[in-house]
Design an enzyme around this catalytic site. Structure first.
Site, short mmCIF file in Angstrom:
data_model
loop_
_atom_site.label_atom_id
_atom_site.label_comp_id
_atom_site.label_asym_id
_atom_site.label_seq_id
_atom_site.Cartn_x
_atom_site.Cartn_y
_atom_site.Cartn_z
N ASP A 21 -17.98 57.09 33.84
CA ASP A 21 -17.02 57.44 32.78
C ASP A 21 -16.52 58.88 32.94
O ASP A 21 -17.27 59.75 33.38
CB ASP A 21 -17.71 57.26 31.42
CG ASP A 21 -16.71 57.18 30.28
OD1 ASP A 21 -15.49 57.13 30.54
OD2 ASP A 21 -17.15 57.17 29.11
N HIS A 38 -9.23 58.69 38.89
CA HIS A 38 -9.84 57.49 39.49
C HIS A 38 -9.98 57.68 41.01
O HIS A 38 -10.99 57.29 41.59
CB HIS A 38 -8.99 56.25 39.20
CG HIS A 38 -8.92 55.93 37.73
ND1 HIS A 38 -10.02 55.96 36.91
CD2 HIS A 38 -7.87 55.57 36.93
CE1 HIS A 38 -9.65 55.64 35.67
NE2 HIS A 38 -8.35 55.40 35.65
N LEU A 132 -29.34 48.00 50.55
CA LEU A 132 -28.93 48.13 49.14
C LEU A 132 -27.89 47.07 48.76
O LEU A 132 -26.95 46.81 49.49
CB LEU A 132 -28.33 49.53 48.92
CG LEU A 132 -27.73 49.80 47.54
CD1 LEU A 132 -28.81 49.88 46.47
CD2 LEU A 132 -26.93 51.11 47.54
C1 FPP Z 1 -13.84 55.39 33.50
O1 FPP Z 1 -13.20 56.62 33.30
C2 FPP Z 1 -13.57 54.82 34.81
C3 FPP Z 1 -12.96 53.63 35.05
C4 FPP Z 1 -12.50 52.74 33.97
C5 FPP Z 1 -12.70 53.15 36.41
C6 FPP Z 1 -13.78 53.39 37.42
C7 FPP Z 1 -13.17 53.38 38.77
C8 FPP Z 1 -13.49 54.18 39.80
C9 FPP Z 1 -14.60 55.15 39.75
C10 FPP Z 1 -12.69 54.15 41.04
C11 FPP Z 1 -12.90 53.04 42.00
C12 FPP Z 1 -14.16 52.28 41.90
C13 FPP Z 1 -14.73 51.60 42.94
C14 FPP Z 1 -15.94 50.80 42.68
C15 FPP Z 1 -14.20 51.65 44.30
P1 FPP Z 1 -12.08 56.68 32.16
O2 FPP Z 1 -10.78 56.31 32.78
O3 FPP Z 1 -12.50 55.85 31.00
O4 FPP Z 1 -12.11 58.21 31.81
P2 FPP Z 1 -11.89 58.88 30.36
O5 FPP Z 1 -12.95 58.31 29.46
O6 FPP Z 1 -12.10 60.35 30.64
O7 FPP Z 1 -10.49 58.57 29.92
#
Ligand code: FPP
Length: 251
Positions: A21, A38, A132
């Site tokens: 997050d 992201h 893993l």
């Molecule tokens: C949460 O941060 C993150 C996500 C909803 C997406 C997670 C994706 C990645 C880490 C990139 C690609 C993943 C893989 C497995 C290759 P948020 O957008 O909710 O952040 P915020 O709470 O600060 O708005």
């Protein structure tokens, strides 16, 4: 001393789950759009996978996209799906070299065909690996998973395959998308939020929860190992008393 050096190799959790997050906030702090966050989050995914593999964690579940995330603006959803496909394709041979498997849990029918196709390809390409196991929760929500399990159990009772009396915790486990995978012993959430957000609600019943202020793109290997050290310093009682844990012969 680094956190890695402090880890007791005889007490490594078999399964660690992570709610990644804070990508959006990380990008906003840099005056950039959410997609930028992201994209940088991918580096932290690599770091977490390496950190888990290096200490012998068997299963690592990453919450990559929740059912609720479909409600985000279309450009963000599209960018996340494109990023996923790009990362799956570009990392496949590196993952293979490192003997890593990938398993996706979640509602595959809701994924764009391109994403569902790439997911299937990488799962089958890495399926013979023995290191893993990275479980990607994609279009996943725990309530969706639990309802699916209940429907399948009801249908099998109706067909006479199982009897109502057979329904146990173990049987229920076997109807979940994590069947045959031990429950996570540790759940990490970054960015300071302290919620489960519809993630592995059944499977996390006895997990240790670890929350860090770090935003996901800043989360590195030492951060992962710090969480492992914190886990190892906790007393896991499973409803028993502290004395019973310290002196197992006490009845
Ligand atoms: C949460 O941060 C993150 C996500 C909803 C997406 C997670 C994706 C990645 C880490 C990139 C690609 C993943 C893989 C497995 C290759 P948020 O957008 O909710 O952040 P915020 O709470 O600060 O708005």
């Amino acid at each position: 001393m680094s956190f890695k050096e402090q880890i007791d190799s005889s007490k490594i959790p078999q399964h660690v789950a992570i709610i990644m997050d804070g990508n959006g906030r990380w990008a906003a702090q840099r005056g950039n759009d959410r997609i930028f966050g992201h994209e940088h989050g991918v580096e932290a995914v690599r770091a977490a996978i390496k950190a888990a593999a290096e200490i012998g964690v068997k299963h690592l579940t990453l919450y990559a996209f929740s059912t609720e995330n479909w409600n985000r603006p279309k450009f963000e959803v599209d960018a996340l799906m494109t990023l996923l496909v790009r990362v799956i394709k570009s990392e496949a041979s590196e993952l293979n070299k490192n003997n890593i498997r990938i398993n996706v849990i979640g509602d595959r029918n809701s994924l764009p065909p391109k994403v569902a196709g790439e997911v299937e390809k990488i799962e089958s390409m890495l399926s013979q690996n023995t290191g893993l196991n990275v479980i990607l929760a994609l279009s996943y929500s725990s309530k969706w998973e639990i309802i699916n399990a209940v429907k399948s159990i009801a249908s099998d009772v109706k067909k006479g395959k199982i009897d109502t009396q057979d329904i146990s915790q173990e049987l229920f486990d076997s109807y979940l998308s994590t069947a045959n995978i031990p429950d996570p012993e540790l759940m990490i959430r970054t960015s300071g939020e302290r919620r489960l957000s519809n993630f592995l609600l059944w499977q996390l019943a006895y997990a240790e929860l670890y929350f860090t202020q770090k935003l996901w793109p800043d989360f590195d290997k030492e951060d992962f190992w710090e969480a492992i050290c914190s886990f190892q310093n906790r007393e896991r009682r499973f409803g028993k008393t502290s004395d019973q844990i310290k002196k197992p012969n006490i009845k």
